[in-house]
Write a protein that holds these residues in place. Structure first.
Motif, PDB file in Angstrom:
ATOM      1  N   GLN A  80       0.820  -1.205   0.000  1.00  0.00           N
ATOM      2  CA  GLN A  80       0.000   0.000   0.000  1.00  0.00           C
ATOM      3  C   GLN A  80       0.856   1.258   0.000  1.00  0.00           C
ATOM      4  OE1 GLN A  80      -2.984  -0.240   3.106  1.00  0.00           O
ATOM      5  NE2 GLN A  80      -3.566  -2.307   2.509  1.00  0.00           N
ATOM      6  N   LEU A  82      -0.707  -4.089  -8.322  1.00  0.00           N
ATOM      7  CA  LEU A  82       0.660  -3.566  -8.343  1.00  0.00           C
ATOM      8  C   LEU A  82       1.564  -4.431  -9.216  1.00  0.00           C
ATOM      9  CD1 LEU A  82       2.661  -1.465  -7.203  1.00  0.00           C
ATOM     10  CD2 LEU A  82       3.059  -3.016  -5.279  1.00  0.00           C
ATOM     11  N   LEU A 106      -4.700  -0.366  -7.696  1.00  0.00           N
ATOM     12  CA  LEU A 106      -4.522   0.974  -8.250  1.00  0.00           C
ATOM     13  C   LEU A 106      -5.675   1.301  -9.190  1.00  0.00           C
ATOM     14  CD1 LEU A 106      -0.734   0.634  -9.118  1.00  0.00           C
ATOM     15  CD2 LEU A 106      -1.674   2.019  -7.274  1.00  0.00           C
ATOM     16  N   LYS A 154      -9.353  -1.096 -12.257  1.00  0.00           N
ATOM     17  CA  LYS A 154      -8.476  -1.481 -11.157  1.00  0.00           C
ATOM     18  C   LYS A 154      -7.299  -2.287 -11.694  1.00  0.00           C
ATOM     19  CE  LYS A 154     -12.288  -1.682  -7.824  1.00  0.00           C
ATOM     20  NZ  LYS A 154     -13.058  -2.550  -6.891  1.00  0.00           N
ATOM     21  N   MET A 172       2.063   1.646  -3.505  1.00  0.00           N
ATOM     22  CA  MET A 172       0.976   2.133  -4.345  1.00  0.00           C
ATOM     23  C   MET A 172       0.750   3.628  -4.151  1.00  0.00           C
ATOM     24  SD  MET A 172      -1.876  -0.899  -4.076  1.00  0.00           S
ATOM     25  CE  MET A 172      -1.691  -2.439  -4.983  1.00  0.00           C
ATOM     26  N   ILE A 201      -6.139   4.760  -5.008  1.00  0.00           N
ATOM     27  CA  ILE A 201      -6.052   3.375  -4.545  1.00  0.00           C
ATOM     28  C   ILE A 201      -7.424   2.952  -4.047  1.00  0.00           C
ATOM     29  CG2 ILE A 201      -4.968   1.782  -2.906  1.00  0.00           C
ATOM     30  CD1 ILE A 201      -2.616   3.703  -2.743  1.00  0.00           C
ATOM     31  N   SER A 202      -7.869   1.779  -4.448  1.00  0.00           N
ATOM     32  CA  SER A 202      -9.136   1.247  -3.964  1.00  0.00           C
ATOM     33  C   SER A 202      -8.863   0.057  -3.054  1.00  0.00           C
ATOM     34  CB  SER A 202     -10.029   0.815  -5.136  1.00  0.00           C
ATOM     35  OG  SER A 202      -9.425  -0.234  -5.863  1.00  0.00           O
ATOM     36  N   ALA A 252      -5.712  -4.203  -1.884  1.00  0.00           N
ATOM     37  CA  ALA A 252      -5.572  -2.878  -2.490  1.00  0.00           C
ATOM     38  C   ALA A 252      -5.291  -2.999  -3.981  1.00  0.00           C
ATOM     39  CB  ALA A 252      -4.452  -2.098  -1.809  1.00  0.00           C
TER      40      ALA A 252
END
Length: 219
Positions: free
Chosen positions: A84, A211, A202, A208, A87, A193-194, A200
């Motif tokens: 995270q 990573l 991007l 979406k 990200m 970020i969702s 998580a």
């Protein structure tokens, strides 16, 4: 008296009905079973040293597995935190990923690319957010190098389309009229970020992206 018989006795009440069981036995559960077994063992046939050592080894194995599971959970949590943070550092960056989304933002058209497994004649289809085709582009014969979509953001009649997220499809046929395998790529800016179910992702071009799916960072 073995552990299985003690376990059976422990979960059955005096009326012979079975009470609710836990799905997972903890180390405390095993120790309670072991002490219960010792308490109710037949005095004429006491638990021998080999059986006791074997069951204690089982308890130690269970304890080690529980500690290993706890350690793995902590490692996974730590890795999620690292991901995270990575990200968050990508927000505002332009990235290249696998995908087929194109975004028109303030009249500017995002980049899309594709690569053929072998040379072939290419038709590019542009679709709106409802999946309806808005443009067909005859790209001619293309080789196996990386190709750009080169869409100007206009429909088939030449009118500029509104801002939004679009997708592209590639139809490629070789000289024999057989379908050619195509890899598609999208270039977009990471907008956020969702988080969903603890995972998580991007946000890129209205979709979406994980990573690990980022192929390159362009700025």
């Amino acid at each position: 008296m073995d552990i299985s018989s003690v376990n059976s006795a422990a979960v059955t009440n005096s009326q012979g009905t079975t009470t609710g069981r836990k799905n997972i036995l903890t180390q405390d559960d095993f120790l309670k079973l072991f002490t219960t077994q010792l308490k109710y063992q037949n005095p004429l046939e006491p638990l021998d040293n080999f059986q006791m050592a074997s069951q204690m080894a089982q308890f130690n194995t269970v304890d080690a597995l529980l500690k290993m599971n706890e350690t793995m959970t902590q490692l996974a949590t730590g890795q999620n935190s690292v991901n995270q943070l990575q990200m968050a550092g990508l927000i505002g960056k332009k990235v290249k990923t696998q995908g087929n989304n194109l975004v028109i933002e303030q009249g500017a058209v995002g980049e899309g690319m594709y690569q053929l497994a072998k040379p072939g004649k290419v038709i590019i289809q542009i679709l709106n957010s409802q999946g309806a085709p808005v443009r067909l582009i005859d790209a001619g014969v293309r080789d196996t190098s990386l190709q750009k979509i080169g869409w100007d953001g206009k429909d088939q009649a030449g009118s500029s389309l509104p801002d939004g997220t679009y997708t592209f499809r590639i139809l490629a046929l070789d000289s024999q009229g057989l379908s050619v395998t195509v890899n598609t790529y999208q270039v977009g800016t990471v907008s956020g970020i969702s988080l969903e179910n603890g995972s998580a992702a991007l946000q890129v071009n209205g979709g979406k992206v994980q990573l690990g799916d980022i192929l390159s960072i362009l700025n």
